[in-house]
Design an enzyme around this catalytic site. Sequence first.
Site, PDB file in Angstrom:
ATOM      1  N   SER A 136       0.484  -1.312   3.226  1.00  0.00           N
ATOM      2  CA  SER A 136      -0.002  -2.242   4.253  1.00  0.00           C
ATOM      3  C   SER A 136      -1.582  -2.185   4.252  1.00  0.00           C
ATOM      4  CB  SER A 136       0.561  -1.959   5.637  1.00  0.00           C
ATOM      5  OG  SER A 136       0.038  -2.860   6.386  1.00  0.00           O
ATOM      6  N   TYR A 149       1.034   4.065  12.788  1.00  0.00           N
ATOM      7  CA  TYR A 149       1.610   3.285  11.680  1.00  0.00           C
ATOM      8  C   TYR A 149       0.597   3.113  10.340  1.00  0.00           C
ATOM      9  CZ  TYR A 149       2.782  -0.796   9.161  1.00  0.00           C
ATOM     10  OH  TYR A 149       3.162  -1.719   8.169  1.00  0.00           O
TER      11      TYR A 149
END
Length: 250
Positions: A136, A149
């Site tokens: 990501s 995360y």
Amino acid sequence: MTKIALITGATSGIGSATVRRLVAGGWLVVGTGRRKERLDGLARNFPAGTFHGAAFDICDRDATAAAIEALPPEFAAIDLLVNNAGLALGTVPAQHADRGDWRTMVETNIMALVDVTHRLLPRLIERRGAIINLSSTAATYPYTGGNVYAGTKAFVHQFSLGLRSDLHGTGVRVTSIEPGMVETEFTLIRTGGDKAASDNLYAGSHPLTGDDIADMIYWTASLPPHVNINTLETMPVSQSFAGFQVARGE
């Protein structure tokens, strides 16, 4: 020769879009996920013998091992592993975060990913295959509430580079694909099903879609075997890098 891909997290979003794209491109595909009914629904979209659904929890190591060993012979010679399964939980700053959510993200985004990869490495080496890991932009650009995360996705980025180094000379290609905003079930899961929060995040932003990322995965996997894409970072045009934060008067 027909190639075979195994895609984790195939029941929604980027995972299911990638299944559809690869099958359309002539691949045989193994799709994994916890929701058997969704895997069965996917299978009904494809010609018989082109898709195999394997329903199990990727965080359950015994179930993962059993599912991989139980692959039908016609789906067992894996040429491509797409490590797509992953999630974010919570949006609050670290000091208010739930430690259970943190553990779940580490177990899913890191431990399950490395377990599946390790189990399939012998097959991938034998086939001179490829590994595509879904990281990501959060791995590079921090934002409030990203905490664990973002840390797990930074691990995926660095693990991909480490694999690339360790697999030198084997012919196995390794890529980290690192999307920004993609409209999937991601935010619904992150917010515990808050549809309004999900709708507000994507409203008017023309975000990337699961199909966009699936096209990138297909392109990466279809390149000649001497070409390796190390990292592919992508965002919608509407999104750019976060600014610095300055707290005053403290």
